[in-house]
Design a protein around this motif. Sequence first.
Motif, mmCIF file in Angstrom:
data_model
loop_
_atom_site.group_PDB
_atom_site.id
_atom_site.type_symbol
_atom_site.label_atom_id
_atom_site.label_comp_id
_atom_site.label_asym_id
_atom_site.label_seq_id
_atom_site.Cartn_x
_atom_site.Cartn_y
_atom_site.Cartn_z
ATOM 1 N N ASN A 37 0.831 -1.210 0.000
ATOM 2 C CA ASN A 37 0.000 0.000 0.000
ATOM 3 C C ASN A 37 0.859 1.251 0.000
ATOM 4 O O ASN A 37 0.544 2.239 -0.671
ATOM 5 C CB ASN A 37 -0.964 -0.007 1.192
ATOM 6 C CG ASN A 37 -2.043 -1.056 1.034
ATOM 7 O OD1 ASN A 37 -2.366 -1.473 -0.077
ATOM 8 N ND2 ASN A 37 -2.597 -1.500 2.149
ATOM 9 N N SER A 38 1.955 1.220 0.728
ATOM 10 C CA SER A 38 2.865 2.357 0.781
ATOM 11 C C SER A 38 3.505 2.607 -0.585
ATOM 12 O O SER A 38 3.530 3.744 -1.070
ATOM 13 C CB SER A 38 3.941 2.092 1.835
ATOM 14 O OG SER A 38 4.896 3.121 1.823
ATOM 15 N N LEU A 39 4.008 1.558 -1.218
ATOM 16 C CA LEU A 39 4.651 1.770 -2.528
ATOM 17 C C LEU A 39 3.641 2.194 -3.577
ATOM 18 O O LEU A 39 3.927 3.037 -4.427
ATOM 19 C CB LEU A 39 5.454 0.545 -2.968
ATOM 20 C CG LEU A 39 4.779 -0.668 -3.601
ATOM 21 C CD1 LEU A 39 4.528 -0.477 -5.081
ATOM 22 C CD2 LEU A 39 5.669 -1.882 -3.410
ATOM 23 N N GLN A 40 2.448 1.657 -3.505
ATOM 24 C CA GLN A 40 1.423 2.035 -4.484
ATOM 25 C C GLN A 40 1.057 3.511 -4.339
ATOM 26 O O GLN A 40 0.804 4.193 -5.326
ATOM 27 C CB GLN A 40 0.189 1.151 -4.287
ATOM 28 C CG GLN A 40 -0.773 1.206 -5.447
ATOM 29 C CD GLN A 40 -1.802 0.096 -5.354
ATOM 30 O OE1 GLN A 40 -1.481 -1.032 -4.995
ATOM 31 N NE2 GLN A 40 -3.035 0.426 -5.672
ATOM 32 N N GLY A 41 1.067 4.011 -3.115
ATOM 33 C CA GLY A 41 0.770 5.423 -2.869
ATOM 34 C C GLY A 41 1.837 6.358 -3.421
ATOM 35 O O GLY A 41 1.570 7.535 -3.644
ATOM 36 N N ARG A 42 3.040 5.857 -3.644
ATOM 37 C CA ARG A 42 4.127 6.676 -4.185
ATOM 38 C C ARG A 42 4.198 6.634 -5.713
ATOM 39 O O ARG A 42 5.044 7.287 -6.307
ATOM 40 C CB ARG A 42 5.466 6.213 -3.608
ATOM 41 C CG ARG A 42 5.606 6.464 -2.127
ATOM 42 C CD ARG A 42 7.015 6.217 -1.612
ATOM 43 N NE ARG A 42 7.495 4.864 -1.838
ATOM 44 C CZ ARG A 42 7.242 3.823 -1.054
ATOM 45 N NH1 ARG A 42 6.506 3.976 0.022
ATOM 46 N NH2 ARG A 42 7.732 2.626 -1.323
ATOM 47 N N PHE A 43 3.328 5.881 -6.366
ATOM 48 C CA PHE A 43 3.422 5.699 -7.813
ATOM 49 C C PHE A 43 3.344 7.017 -8.582
ATOM 50 O O PHE A 43 4.133 7.247 -9.490
ATOM 51 C CB PHE A 43 2.336 4.740 -8.323
ATOM 52 C CG PHE A 43 2.426 4.515 -9.799
ATOM 53 C CD1 PHE A 43 3.351 3.631 -10.328
ATOM 54 C CD2 PHE A 43 1.605 5.204 -10.685
ATOM 55 C CE1 PHE A 43 3.458 3.424 -11.695
ATOM 56 C CE2 PHE A 43 1.691 5.009 -12.053
ATOM 57 C CZ PHE A 43 2.622 4.115 -12.558
ATOM 58 N N ILE A 44 2.420 7.880 -8.215
ATOM 59 C CA ILE A 44 2.233 9.130 -8.967
ATOM 60 C C ILE A 44 3.503 9.969 -8.944
ATOM 61 O O ILE A 44 3.901 10.539 -9.960
ATOM 62 C CB ILE A 44 1.040 9.929 -8.413
ATOM 63 C CG1 ILE A 44 -0.256 9.179 -8.735
ATOM 64 C CG2 ILE A 44 0.987 11.339 -8.991
ATOM 65 C CD1 ILE A 44 -1.494 9.776 -8.141
ATOM 66 N N ASP A 45 4.180 10.037 -7.810
ATOM 67 C CA ASP A 45 5.389 10.844 -7.694
ATOM 68 C C ASP A 45 6.622 10.175 -8.302
ATOM 69 O O ASP A 45 7.550 10.873 -8.720
ATOM 70 C CB ASP A 45 5.672 11.168 -6.222
ATOM 71 C CG ASP A 45 4.584 12.034 -5.618
ATOM 72 O OD1 ASP A 45 3.979 12.834 -6.363
ATOM 73 O OD2 ASP A 45 4.329 11.901 -4.406
ATOM 74 N N ASN A 46 6.649 8.843 -8.341
ATOM 75 C CA ASN A 46 7.862 8.160 -8.781
ATOM 76 C C ASN A 46 7.531 6.811 -9.437
ATOM 77 O O ASN A 46 7.866 5.751 -8.888
ATOM 78 C CB ASN A 46 8.797 7.952 -7.575
ATOM 79 C CG ASN A 46 10.134 7.362 -7.971
ATOM 80 O OD1 ASN A 46 10.477 7.288 -9.143
ATOM 81 N ND2 ASN A 46 10.888 6.917 -6.982
ATOM 82 N N PRO A 47 6.871 6.815 -10.611
ATOM 83 C CA PRO A 47 6.462 5.542 -11.217
ATOM 84 C C PRO A 47 7.631 4.606 -11.509
ATOM 85 O O PRO A 47 7.524 3.399 -11.339
ATOM 86 C CB PRO A 47 5.733 5.948 -12.492
ATOM 87 C CG PRO A 47 6.036 7.372 -12.716
ATOM 88 C CD PRO A 47 6.462 7.959 -11.414
ATOM 89 N N LYS A 48 8.755 5.141 -11.944
ATOM 90 C CA LYS A 48 9.915 4.286 -12.264
ATOM 91 C C LYS A 48 10.445 3.586 -11.013
ATOM 92 O O LYS A 48 10.711 2.399 -11.021
ATOM 93 C CB LYS A 48 11.025 5.105 -12.924
ATOM 94 C CG LYS A 48 10.672 5.581 -14.314
ATOM 95 C CD LYS A 48 11.797 6.423 -14.884
ATOM 96 C CE LYS A 48 11.481 6.923 -16.265
ATOM 97 N NZ LYS A 48 11.419 5.903 -17.273
ATOM 98 N N GLY A 49 10.560 4.325 -9.941
ATOM 99 C CA GLY A 49 11.063 3.736 -8.705
ATOM 100 C C GLY A 49 10.113 2.710 -8.120
ATOM 101 O O GLY A 49 10.535 1.700 -7.558
#
Length: 197
Positions: free
Chosen positions: A90-102
């Motif tokens: 859930n944490s990584l999915q929440g960061r997708f918009i800011d950093n899709p590659k990472g």
Amino acid sequence: MNTVTTNTIILAVVLIVIAVAAVGWAFTQRQRRSQRLQRRFGPEYGRTVQELGGQTKAEAELKKREDRVARLKITTLSTADAARFAEAWNSLQGRFIDNPKGVVGEADRLVREVMVKRGYPMGDFERRAADISVDHPDVVATYRSAQVIAARDARGEADTEELRRAVVYYRTLFDELLEVSPARPVDARETRTPVHS
């Protein structure tokens, strides 16, 4: 006709009948094995036949996978581990918009971490996919697709939509791997004190 000739003919007929029965039995066994492998591996069966260029080679490979995975100690996750992994996802999915590659790289690492925790060995990608195909044949194709996109991303060739698909593909396998062994519900009858007469 003398007795020797008659006995020879009878023996020859019996041997022919036995040979035909043995060939029929072997054919039936092969058909059953093929059907069992097709049911177990689903689309992975067809992919393996195509990749190896024939049914016999593909079935030998799939049987080898089954035997290899049967020797592994694959376990279900504890409730605590499953919760920890779900929170990490859930944490990584929440960061997708800011950093899709990472996030694609993180998703790959998290899936591998769950695999290790479950007991899958971490060989090269093809070995991991082969091992996963034994118990999770319906999602191994999406795992392969996610890897292809991750490789394209590493070369700077994947766009944001492809990266989004990769995360969805990784999530599909992640959800399958996250299975938790359910706690057995306690039956109310089991908690009663037995009445002795």
